[in-house]
Design a protein around this motif. Sequence first.
Motif, PDB file in Angstrom:
ATOM      1  N   SER A  56       0.820  -1.214   0.000  1.00 14.98           N
ATOM      2  CA  SER A  56       0.000   0.000   0.000  1.00 14.98           C
ATOM      3  C   SER A  56       0.855   1.266   0.000  1.00 14.98           C
ATOM      4  O   SER A  56       0.385   2.324  -0.410  1.00 14.98           O
ATOM      5  CB  SER A  56      -0.951   0.005   1.194  1.00 14.98           C
ATOM      6  N   ALA A  57       2.105   1.160   0.429  1.00 14.21           N
ATOM      7  CA  ALA A  57       2.984   2.328   0.479  1.00 14.21           C
ATOM      8  C   ALA A  57       3.807   2.515  -0.794  1.00 14.21           C
ATOM      9  O   ALA A  57       4.613   3.447  -0.870  1.00 14.21           O
ATOM     10  CB  ALA A  57       3.919   2.219   1.683  1.00 14.21           C
ATOM     11  N   LEU A  58       3.619   1.660  -1.796  1.00 17.58           N
ATOM     12  CA  LEU A  58       4.390   1.790  -3.042  1.00 17.58           C
ATOM     13  C   LEU A  58       4.048   3.096  -3.750  1.00 17.58           C
ATOM     14  O   LEU A  58       2.895   3.509  -3.798  1.00 17.58           O
ATOM     15  CB  LEU A  58       4.103   0.616  -3.977  1.00 17.58           C
ATOM     16  N   ALA A  59       5.079   3.729  -4.304  1.00 14.79           N
ATOM     17  CA  ALA A  59       4.888   4.997  -5.013  1.00 14.79           C
ATOM     18  C   ALA A  59       5.800   5.012  -6.230  1.00 14.79           C
ATOM     19  O   ALA A  59       6.725   4.203  -6.359  1.00 14.79           O
ATOM     20  CB  ALA A  59       5.210   6.169  -4.093  1.00 14.79           C
ATOM     21  N   LYS A  60       5.533   5.950  -7.120  1.00 14.70           N
ATOM     22  CA  LYS A  60       6.347   6.101  -8.324  1.00 14.70           C
ATOM     23  C   LYS A  60       7.788   6.392  -7.931  1.00 14.70           C
ATOM     24  O   LYS A  60       8.061   7.185  -7.033  1.00 14.70           O
ATOM     25  CB  LYS A  60       5.794   7.233  -9.185  1.00 14.70           C
ATOM     26  N   GLY A  61       8.717   5.690  -8.579  1.00 11.57           N
ATOM     27  CA  GLY A  61      10.138   5.890  -8.307  1.00 11.57           C
ATOM     28  C   GLY A  61      10.732   4.863  -7.352  1.00 11.57           C
ATOM     29  O   GLY A  61      11.945   4.757  -7.236  1.00 11.57           O
ATOM     30  N   ASP A  62       9.889   4.096  -6.666  1.00  7.64           N
ATOM     31  CA  ASP A  62      10.410   3.047  -5.777  1.00  7.64           C
ATOM     32  C   ASP A  62      11.063   1.951  -6.604  1.00  7.64           C
ATOM     33  O   ASP A  62      10.604   1.620  -7.699  1.00  7.64           O
ATOM     34  CB  ASP A  62       9.283   2.426  -4.946  1.00  7.64           C
ATOM     35  N   GLU A  63      12.138   1.398  -6.079  1.00  8.90           N
ATOM     36  CA  GLU A  63      12.815   0.290  -6.734  1.00  8.90           C
ATOM     37  C   GLU A  63      12.362  -0.986  -6.050  1.00  8.90           C
ATOM     38  O   GLU A  63      12.445  -1.110  -4.824  1.00  8.90           O
ATOM     39  CB  GLU A  63      14.328   0.472  -6.655  1.00  8.90           C
ATOM     40  N   ILE A  70      12.445 -10.268 -10.825  1.00  5.26           N
ATOM     41  CA  ILE A  70      12.697  -9.149 -11.733  1.00  5.26           C
ATOM     42  C   ILE A  70      12.782  -7.863 -10.922  1.00  5.26           C
ATOM     43  O   ILE A  70      11.879  -7.545 -10.147  1.00  5.26           O
ATOM     44  CB  ILE A  70      11.583  -9.034 -12.790  1.00  5.26           C
ATOM     45  N   ALA A  71      13.872  -7.133 -11.098  1.00  6.39           N
ATOM     46  CA  ALA A  71      14.064  -5.869 -10.386  1.00  6.39           C
ATOM     47  C   ALA A  71      13.786  -4.720 -11.343  1.00  6.39           C
ATOM     48  O   ALA A  71      14.120  -4.780 -12.523  1.00  6.39           O
ATOM     49  CB  ALA A  71      15.495  -5.773  -9.843  1.00  6.39           C
ATOM     50  N   GLY A  72      13.157  -3.681 -10.816  1.00  5.48           N
ATOM     51  CA  GLY A  72      12.864  -2.529 -11.648  1.00  5.48           C
ATOM     52  C   GLY A  72      12.378  -1.357 -10.825  1.00  5.48           C
ATOM     53  O   GLY A  72      12.305  -1.417  -9.600  1.00  5.48           O
ATOM     54  N   ARG A  73      12.051  -0.278 -11.536  1.00  7.38           N
ATOM     55  CA  ARG A  73      11.599   0.955 -10.898  1.00  7.38           C
ATOM     56  C   ARG A  73      10.122   1.148 -11.208  1.00  7.38           C
ATOM     57  O   ARG A  73       9.696   0.991 -12.346  1.00  7.38           O
ATOM     58  CB  ARG A  73      12.408   2.142 -11.427  1.00  7.38           C
ATOM     59  N   LEU A 103      13.490  -2.137  -2.644  1.00  7.21           N
ATOM     60  CA  LEU A 103      14.936  -1.954  -2.485  1.00  7.21           C
ATOM     61  C   LEU A 103      15.223  -0.516  -2.032  1.00  7.21           C
ATOM     62  O   LEU A 103      14.451   0.411  -2.312  1.00  7.21           O
ATOM     63  CB  LEU A 103      15.628  -2.211  -3.817  1.00  7.21           C
ATOM     64  N   PRO A 104      16.375  -0.317  -1.386  1.00 10.17           N
ATOM     65  CA  PRO A 104      16.786   1.055  -1.059  1.00 10.17           C
ATOM     66  C   PRO A 104      17.045   1.850  -2.339  1.00 10.17           C
ATOM     67  O   PRO A 104      17.446   1.287  -3.360  1.00 10.17           O
ATOM     68  CB  PRO A 104      18.076   0.876  -0.261  1.00 10.17           C
ATOM     69  N   LYS A 105      16.823   3.153  -2.276  1.00 15.67           N
ATOM     70  CA  LYS A 105      17.031   4.015  -3.454  1.00 15.67           C
ATOM     71  C   LYS A 105      18.469   3.876  -3.953  1.00 15.67           C
ATOM     72  O   LYS A 105      19.417   3.838  -3.163  1.00 15.67           O
ATOM     73  CB  LYS A 105      16.767   5.485  -3.090  1.00 15.67           C
ATOM     74  N   GLY A 106      18.625   3.783  -5.261  1.00 17.07           N
ATOM     75  CA  GLY A 106      19.953   3.683  -5.854  1.00 17.07           C
ATOM     76  C   GLY A 106      20.479   2.273  -5.970  1.00 17.07           C
ATOM     77  O   GLY A 106      21.595   2.065  -6.449  1.00 17.07           O
ATOM     78  N   SER A 107      19.746   1.282  -5.560  1.00 15.39           N
ATOM     79  CA  SER A 107      20.208  -0.111  -5.630  1.00 15.39           C
ATOM     80  C   SER A 107      20.360  -0.580  -7.058  1.00 15.39           C
ATOM     81  O   SER A 107      21.285  -1.351  -7.376  1.00 15.39           O
ATOM     82  CB  SER A 107      19.251  -1.039  -4.897  1.00 15.39           C
ATOM     83  N   LEU A 108      19.497  -0.156  -7.945  1.00 10.99           N
ATOM     84  CA  LEU A 108      19.559  -0.636  -9.328  1.00 10.99           C
ATOM     85  C   LEU A 108      20.725   0.005 -10.082  1.00 10.99           C
ATOM     86  O   LEU A 108      21.288  -0.610 -10.971  1.00 10.99           O
ATOM     87  CB  LEU A 108      18.245  -0.329 -10.061  1.00 10.99           C
ATOM     88  N   LYS A 109      21.102   1.216  -9.742  1.00 11.89           N
ATOM     89  CA  LYS A 109      22.245   1.853 -10.411  1.00 11.89           C
ATOM     90  C   LYS A 109      23.547   1.192 -10.005  1.00 11.89           C
ATOM     91  O   LYS A 109      24.476   1.100 -10.788  1.00 11.89           O
ATOM     92  CB  LYS A 109      22.298   3.330 -10.035  1.00 11.89           C
TER      93      LYS A 109
END
Length: 111
Positions: A56-63, A70-73, A103-109
């Motif tokens: 319920s807390a998911l928002a645009k930009g979350d990884e 499958i990992a994504g933004r 995931l924490p912000k910046g994990s995919l980069k």
Amino acid sequence: MSFAMTSVIAQAAPAAGQAPNPLMTFLPLIVLFGVMYFLMIRPQMKRQKEHRQMVSALAKGDEVVTNGGIAGRVEEVGEAFLTVEIAPNVKVRVQKGSISQVLPKGSLKAS
């Protein structure tokens, strides 16, 4: 002839007027249910509650990572579905319940 015989110990039968205590009859069943509740049911309910709060807390930009690995933004959040960008210009729609972790912000980069 010698036969192997086991010892048999007879128990005295309860008196005709005495009935077994019903509480003592069901006590093992009650204890087993209590143990199962605290070891299995309660932790599972806690995990389900935490997952509902996360979804319920998911928002645009979350990884995020899906159940399929499958990992994504998150690009778009709908009522029942999310649009997740898994590569540049590659977007997939998944159900909200299929998100296994945020995931924490910046994990995919970093990967």
